[in-house]
Design a protein around this motif. Sequence first.
Motif, PDB file in Angstrom:
ATOM      1  N   LEU A 151       3.238  -2.797   3.195  1.00 30.67           N
ATOM      2  CA  LEU A 151       2.660  -2.189   4.395  1.00 30.67           C
ATOM      3  C   LEU A 151       1.223  -1.749   4.140  1.00 30.67           C
ATOM      4  O   LEU A 151       0.331  -1.976   4.967  1.00 30.67           O
ATOM      5  N   ALA A 152       1.009  -1.090   2.993  1.00 26.44           N
ATOM      6  CA  ALA A 152      -0.332  -0.600   2.667  1.00 26.44           C
ATOM      7  C   ALA A 152      -1.312  -1.756   2.499  1.00 26.44           C
ATOM      8  O   ALA A 152      -2.441  -1.711   3.006  1.00 26.44           O
ATOM      9  N   VAL A 153      -0.887  -2.783   1.793  1.00 28.47           N
ATOM     10  CA  VAL A 153      -1.754  -3.948   1.582  1.00 28.47           C
ATOM     11  C   VAL A 153      -2.082  -4.606   2.918  1.00 28.47           C
ATOM     12  O   VAL A 153      -3.238  -4.960   3.194  1.00 28.47           O
ATOM     13  N   SER A 154      -1.085  -4.760   3.763  1.00 29.12           N
ATOM     14  CA  SER A 154      -1.297  -5.363   5.079  1.00 29.12           C
ATOM     15  C   SER A 154      -2.299  -4.560   5.901  1.00 29.12           C
ATOM     16  O   SER A 154      -3.220  -5.129   6.511  1.00 29.12           O
ATOM     17  N   ALA A 155      -2.131  -3.239   5.926  1.00 31.48           N
ATOM     18  CA  ALA A 155      -3.033  -2.386   6.715  1.00 31.48           C
ATOM     19  C   ALA A 155      -4.459  -2.467   6.201  1.00 31.48           C
ATOM     20  O   ALA A 155      -5.416  -2.553   6.983  1.00 31.48           O
ATOM     21  N   LEU A 156      -4.632  -2.434   4.888  1.00 36.21           N
ATOM     22  CA  LEU A 156      -5.965  -2.544   4.307  1.00 36.21           C
ATOM     23  C   LEU A 156      -6.596  -3.892   4.635  1.00 36.21           C
ATOM     24  O   LEU A 156      -7.795  -3.983   4.935  1.00 36.21           O
ATOM     25  N   MET A 157      -5.795  -4.944   4.606  1.00 41.02           N
ATOM     26  CA  MET A 157      -6.312  -6.282   4.878  1.00 41.02           C
ATOM     27  C   MET A 157      -6.776  -6.423   6.324  1.00 41.02           C
ATOM     28  O   MET A 157      -7.845  -6.982   6.587  1.00 41.02           O
ATOM     29  N   THR A 158      -5.981  -5.916   7.278  1.00 45.12           N
ATOM     30  CA  THR A 158      -6.396  -6.035   8.679  1.00 45.12           C
ATOM     31  C   THR A 158      -7.648  -5.208   8.948  1.00 45.12           C
ATOM     32  O   THR A 158      -8.526  -5.629   9.705  1.00 45.12           O
ATOM     33  N   HIS A 159      -7.740  -4.043   8.297  1.00 46.49           N
ATOM     34  CA  HIS A 159      -8.926  -3.209   8.495  1.00 46.49           C
ATOM     35  C   HIS A 159     -10.164  -3.902   7.926  1.00 46.49           C
ATOM     36  O   HIS A 159     -11.232  -3.911   8.559  1.00 46.49           O
ATOM     37  N   LEU A 160     -10.022  -4.501   6.746  1.00 45.36           N
ATOM     38  CA  LEU A 160     -11.143  -5.255   6.178  1.00 45.36           C
ATOM     39  C   LEU A 160     -11.525  -6.421   7.093  1.00 45.36           C
ATOM     40  O   LEU A 160     -12.709  -6.724   7.263  1.00 45.36           O
ATOM     41  N   GLY A 161     -10.521  -7.075   7.642  1.00 40.98           N
ATOM     42  CA  GLY A 161     -10.791  -8.183   8.559  1.00 40.98           C
ATOM     43  C   GLY A 161     -11.626  -7.746   9.748  1.00 40.98           C
ATOM     44  O   GLY A 161     -12.537  -8.452  10.179  1.00 40.98           O
ATOM     45  N   ARG A 162     -11.335  -6.553  10.270  1.00 39.30           N
ATOM     46  CA  ARG A 162     -12.115  -6.033  11.396  1.00 39.30           C
ATOM     47  C   ARG A 162     -13.530  -5.676  10.960  1.00 39.30           C
ATOM     48  O   ARG A 162     -14.498  -5.925  11.690  1.00 39.30           O
ATOM     49  N   LEU A 163     -13.661  -5.071   9.773  1.00 37.23           N
ATOM     50  CA  LEU A 163     -14.988  -4.733   9.273  1.00 37.23           C
ATOM     51  C   LEU A 163     -15.844  -5.978   9.067  1.00 37.23           C
ATOM     52  O   LEU A 163     -17.064  -5.938   9.240  1.00 37.23           O
ATOM     53  N   LEU A 164     -15.183  -7.079   8.710  1.00 36.05           N
ATOM     54  CA  LEU A 164     -15.887  -8.344   8.495  1.00 36.05           C
ATOM     55  C   LEU A 164     -16.067  -9.128   9.793  1.00 36.05           C
ATOM     56  O   LEU A 164     -16.600 -10.231   9.771  1.00 36.05           O
TER      57      LEU A 164
END
Length: 308
Positions: A151-164
């Motif tokens: 869950l934590a990895v998924s949340a961090l990944m989607t947030h990074l995706g938005r930042l990018l």
Amino acid sequence: MLRIPKSMLRKGMYIEAVECPTTEFSLRRFLLQSDEVLRSILNSSASHLLVNCARSTVKIDSLGGRPDLADPDRPDPSVKIADRVAVRQEVSKATEALREEFRLIISGRVDLNRLGPTAMEIGASLEASPDIFLEVTRLKSKDEGTYVHSLAVSALMTHLGRLLELDAKTIEALGIGGLIHDVGKIHVPNAVLRKQGPLTPGEMKAIRSHPESGFRFLKEHGEQSQIVLDICRHHHEMLDGSGYPAGLAGDQLSLPIRICTVCDVFDALTSPRPYKHAWTKSDALAWMYEQGHLFDRTLVIRLSSIFE
């Protein structure tokens, strides 16, 4: 390690990186001492830079009225208990949803589209309260550790995706990939996964088989997103080719793979394990940035910006 706007730049700061092309400003990892260098950075296109507080000769907490910069991992006393409770409830709900999904996957009923809503909801929870989310997801029990990690990895990944500024379809694939990246561990005995002492060579081989095992399992159960498949198979690859299972390096590693690797390692470092204490997020980010041969430094910097 802190990412700060260049308006807060002062002599005496130890600069790890300036976020602009090296052709524009080439210095990295230096103590800022001269007005000339200071002006060069201010005149560059960079909006932010990465500062190493431990190696700086000026007290970061005295700058710009930002006492929170002195200890970025210190709990914020202003955070309401209700906020923490809300995040805990969201994480608990998502954990149960992922646990049930894994039961279905183990039984052969694989439909990763079912994971889309969970990925988006847990990503929104992180985005709303990054520090509380990180605090709550450090509290993993033995039985839910794999699920909360995912869950934590998924949340961090989607947030990074938005930042990018990636497109919505790619961001959803990142979220699903984060949830499912360790699916191959369903084929690794629990006794090995939960072992507190050193692993034998055979046990280590079993652990290292999970990326390929998970990839093959997903391939055998219908058409899957290539992004999700790549994340599942290659999230333990490193930029210098020292990772596994394929020893890919450099440009062979797509952006989604690099994103997962950074988020996966960050969560592992900042989580308590039977054999180690949890690192602070600033220590984890600093160490990862120093390992530029392993991790994409640009992504490490972006990851650090989540917890400003």
